[in-house]
Write an enzyme that holds these catalytic residues in place. Structure first.
Site, mmCIF file in Angstrom:
data_model
loop_
_atom_site.group_PDB
_atom_site.id
_atom_site.type_symbol
_atom_site.label_atom_id
_atom_site.label_comp_id
_atom_site.label_asym_id
_atom_site.label_seq_id
_atom_site.Cartn_x
_atom_site.Cartn_y
_atom_site.Cartn_z
ATOM 1 N N GLU A 70 0.846 -1.193 0.000
ATOM 2 C CA GLU A 70 0.000 0.000 0.000
ATOM 3 C C GLU A 70 0.883 1.246 0.000
ATOM 4 O O GLU A 70 1.743 1.381 0.874
ATOM 5 C CB GLU A 70 -0.907 -0.028 1.238
ATOM 6 N N LEU B 80 -5.975 -2.107 -1.299
ATOM 7 C CA LEU B 80 -5.796 -2.086 0.156
ATOM 8 C C LEU B 80 -6.321 -3.391 0.761
ATOM 9 O O LEU B 80 -7.502 -3.504 1.078
ATOM 10 C CB LEU B 80 -6.554 -0.880 0.721
ATOM 11 N N ALA B 81 -5.470 -4.382 0.901
ATOM 12 C CA ALA B 81 -5.899 -5.664 1.467
ATOM 13 C C ALA B 81 -4.660 -6.484 1.796
ATOM 14 O O ALA B 81 -3.989 -6.992 0.904
ATOM 15 C CB ALA B 81 -6.786 -6.416 0.481
ATOM 16 N N GLU B 82 -4.377 -6.594 3.093
ATOM 17 C CA GLU B 82 -3.133 -7.255 3.490
ATOM 18 C C GLU B 82 -3.138 -8.738 3.174
ATOM 19 O O GLU B 82 -2.108 -9.310 2.804
ATOM 20 C CB GLU B 82 -2.866 -7.045 4.983
ATOM 21 N N GLN C 257 2.073 -2.142 5.791
ATOM 22 C CA GLN C 257 2.324 -0.735 6.111
ATOM 23 C C GLN C 257 2.672 -0.488 7.582
ATOM 24 O O GLN C 257 3.536 0.337 7.877
ATOM 25 C CB GLN C 257 1.108 0.082 5.694
ATOM 26 N N PHE C 258 1.984 -1.187 8.473
ATOM 27 C CA PHE C 258 2.339 -1.194 9.906
ATOM 28 C C PHE C 258 2.111 -2.623 10.373
ATOM 29 O O PHE C 258 1.131 -3.257 9.966
ATOM 30 C CB PHE C 258 1.440 -0.254 10.716
ATOM 31 N N PHE D 19 -1.115 -4.532 11.421
ATOM 32 C CA PHE D 19 -2.082 -5.016 10.430
ATOM 33 C C PHE D 19 -1.807 -6.468 10.043
ATOM 34 O O PHE D 19 -2.470 -7.026 9.169
ATOM 35 C CB PHE D 19 -2.080 -4.149 9.163
ATOM 36 N N HIS E 37 -0.738 0.432 15.519
ATOM 37 C CA HIS E 37 0.355 0.915 14.674
ATOM 38 C C HIS E 37 1.710 0.768 15.370
ATOM 39 O O HIS E 37 2.712 1.231 14.854
ATOM 40 C CB HIS E 37 0.180 2.396 14.326
#
Ligand SMILES: Cc1ncc(C[n+]2csc(CCOP(=O)(O)OP(=O)(O)O)c2C)c(N)n1
Ligand SMILES: [Mg+2]
Lengths: 325, 360
Positions: A29, A58-60, A82-83, A86, A129
């Site tokens: 992302e 946007l989908a881990e 991204q973090f 997640f 996060h």
């Protein structure tokens, strides 16, 4: 040689491997044009094109599932989460899938994937996060879990992770991204996975740490020196597999150990290292192996971060108790 | 072989009532709102715009923590919220604090949420909502559960949940909408399509031309609406609410909107991914500007009234931030106490340790 922050060293490692191997793909992302929310992939899309460095939906679970599929067709994916909070969204793709493929296929398939992700606390982020979830990853056989504490190691470890033919979870402590610079060779080099580094030699007590806590341990060691306590500091660099050889060698010399992690206490990396030391070196010990950790709550809402996170003073306290045992 | 994609996509037009000039272009769809209602909606939009400006300023002064700007999205957020009843349940995303405020969350608590204080996550009595979700999409399956729960209990309430264009890519989005459809939950799913997920443009999220059409796969109603038109958003949400409680199933609403500001105040730089031209295009569609024109045309709004709202907002914000600043700092021991119903052994021991540390 150039002076680099840890994040620059990380970018440099990806640039190196994107250049070396056309099967390396970097995606996630906001990693494309935006260069990642921390700018870890800054400039890489411009240099290598959108085919090799790209934004995903946007989908881990999709990101890591796609990484598995790309690996099945011979690519060497370097997805970014991204973090790391997640990661729960993608536990199956990581622990249920990429960790098991070699085994499940009877050793005929491999997953040369490096999942990169920022983690760790102290930078006032919103919920989920800032967690230290390396323990979850380390508990999954089939994964390697790498955590650099400085720019030099970050570059060498990341290049080695990308070249490794097994899945690596590469965790980047957010507090270290820009906290200091150091000399990093512009040429390529690797740092072996699964090999700890003795950052400071000492004779009275062994401090085992990784990630940001390496710096707290070093700071504690400096202050302890003034009080006449000589602490050896080991930077694990890889928390799965752990380099027990280096730890045991040190403990056999110092006869005391304190294991430090930023994560909560229960069922953590520190617990497993303390247990291993006691199993292998009980007769060398002058005191129980102690742990410095965060307490067993969910990562605090930002206002309480300062007290919640362990620091050099909590390390000094524990060292004092093993010295006076 | 019959191909259907094109047919489906052609059916998803943007629903509008009030155009950019402030003219009613769809008289038949005009919702039943009194003059007082219309003025109240205007007040709330103006107030919320000021709240956004002040929040950004407070963040820059280091007096707020996490903040996701809302300017540009007032019609989407407040038009849909205005269609709710007090008993309805809101499951917001991190940008959806205004809906909570207008449902009854005190400003002070909104600020405490932003500052990372757990008291900001405690909803007051009578506000059926959970605190803003940080994990994108997680609220959507939960919303299905709330809506299905309402149905099981025979209650005439709905669950409304909000996500963004990026959120509509999550597995949880498809699962939540599908579950609500399968069980006939009392659900409204709002996707505020502000064209970007941080830096990623909506075109990169999906091959689908609209997000609304994703409803088709789940067998539920889907509609795309002009998200800068508060009347259209209100009308569509009101209709979705009625159908949900009448047992006619859930609705997916895609509101076409734009966030004027950065993604959050934590270092996002929109100039890296969008052009000033695009910003200008969308600012021409501004929800407050067009609604003001409409109300002025009906002699329902004046500059004085607007200034009054602005002054009131500023005063209330000032008082609320002061109250938030003066709220006792949360302690690690407080956090331990909210971990379980009863403190387990390990935490009892640790609690003593931290009580000592924090008393120093
Ligand atoms: C599961 C998860 N993945 C990623 C993020 C990081 N993140 C926060 S907001 C965001 C973009 C969301 O875009 P969109 O759904 O369009 O909502 P908007 O912010 O535009 O309102 C991302 C990637 C997150 N919070 N949760
Ligand atoms: Mg968006």
């Amino acid at each position: 040689m150039a002076q680099m922050t840890m994040i620059q060293a990380i970018t440099d490692a990806m640039r190196t491997e994107l250049g070396n191997d056309e099967n390396v793909l970097v995606f996630g992302e906001d990693v494309g044009q935006n260069g990642g929310v921390f700018r870890a992939t800054e400039g890489l899309q411009d240099e290598f094109g959108e085919d090799r460095v790209f934004d995903t939906p946007l989908a881990e679970s999709g990101i890591n599932g796609m990484a598995v599929g790309l690996a099945l067709t011979g690519f060497r994916p370097v997805p970014e989460i991204q973090f790391f909070g997640f990661v729960y969204e993608t536990m199956d793709a990581i622990s249920g899938q990429m960790a098991r493929y070699r085994y499940r296929s009877g050793g005929t398939r491999q997953m040369p994937i490096t999942v990169r992700s920022p983690f760790g606390g102290g930078v006032h982020t919103p919920e989920l996060h800032a967690d230290s979830l390396e323990g979850l990853m380390a508990q999954q056989p089939g994964l390697k879990v790498v955590i650099p504490s400085n720019p030099y190691d970050a570059k060498g470890l990341l290049i080695q992770s990308i070249r490794d033919n097994d899945p690596v979870i590469f965790l980047e402590h957010m507090k270290l991204y820009r906290s200091f610079r150091e000399e990093v060779p512009e040429d390529e080099y690797t740092v072996e996975l699964g090999k700890a580094n003795v950052k400071r030699e000492g004779t009275d007590v062994t401090l085992v740490a990784y990630g940001a806590m390496v710096h707290s341990a070093l700071k504690a060691a400096e202050q302890l020196e003034e009080d006449g306590v000589s602490a050896e500091v080991i930077d694990l660099r890889t928390v799965s597999p752990v380099d027990y050889e280096t730890i045991l060698e040190s403990v056999e010399k110092t006869n005391r150990a304190v294991v430090i992690q930023e994560a909560q206490k229960q069922a953590g990396i520190a617990a497993s290292i303390a247990a291993e030391i006691q199993e292998k070196a009980i007769l060398h010990l002058e005191a129980p192996v102690m742990r410095v950790t965060a307490p067993d709550t969910i990562y605090p809402f930002t206002q309480a971060e300062g007290v919640w996170l362990p620091d050099h003073t909590s390390i000094i306290e524990k060292v004092e108790s093993v010295m006076n045992f | 072989m019959k191909r259907t994609l094109e047919n489906i996509e052609n059916q998803f037009e943007t629903f509008q009532i009030l155009n950019e000039e402030g003219e009613i272009v769809n008289e038949d769809a005009m919702p039943d709102l009194s003059d007082d209602d219309l003025k109240e909606i205007m007040r709330r939009m103006v107030y919320t715009r000021i709240l956004d400006q002040r929040s950004i300023a407070l963040n820059r002064q280091g007096r707020l923590g996490f903040y996701a700007p809302t300017a540009g999205q007032e019609a989407s957020q407040l038009g849909s919220q205005y269609a709710l009843e007090q008993e309805d349940f809101i499951l917001p995303g991190y940008r959806d604090v205004p809906q909570l405020i207008w449902q009854g969350l005190p400003l002070t608590k909104a600020f405490l949420f932003s500052k990372g204080h757990y008291v900001g996550n405690q909803m007051p009595e009578g506000v059926n909502a959970v605190s803003p979700q940080i994990i994108i999409g997680a609220q959507i399956t939960q919303a299905a559960g709330v809506g299905i729960g309402f149905k099981k209990r025979g209650e005439s309430n709905v669950a409304i949940t909000y996500t963004g264009d990026g959120g509509a890519s999550q597995g949880d989005f498809y699962e939540g909408v599908n579950f609500a459809g399968a069980f006939g939950g009392h659900n409204i799913f709002v996707v505020q399509n502000n064209q970007f997920a941080i830096s990623v443009p909506v075109e990169k999220q999906s091959a689908a031309q609209t997000i609304a059409q994703k409803a088709v796969a789940a067998g539920v109603e889907g509609i795309q609406v002009d998200g800068m038109d508060v009347l259209a958003v209100y009308a569509v949400t009101k209709d979705a609410r009625e159908r949900a409680i009448n047992g006619e199933g859930p609705t997916l609403i895609e509101t076409m909107t734009y966030r004027y500001g950065p993604h959050t105040m934590a270092g996002d730089d929109p100039t890296r991914y969008r052009t000033g031209d695009m910003d200008d295009e969308w600012e021409k569609k501004d929800p407050i500007v067009r609604f003001r024109k409409y109300l002025e045309g009906k002699d329902l709004w004046s500059e004085d009234e607007e200034n009054e709202v602005i002054e009131k907002a500023k005063e209330e914000i000032k008082a609320a931030i002061k109250e938030a600043d003066n709220t006792p700092k949360q302690k690690v021991t407080d956090l331990m106490d909210i971990m379980y119903e009863e403190l387990p052994q390990n935490l009892k021991e640790q609690r003593e340790e931290y009580a000592e540390k924090e008393s120093k």
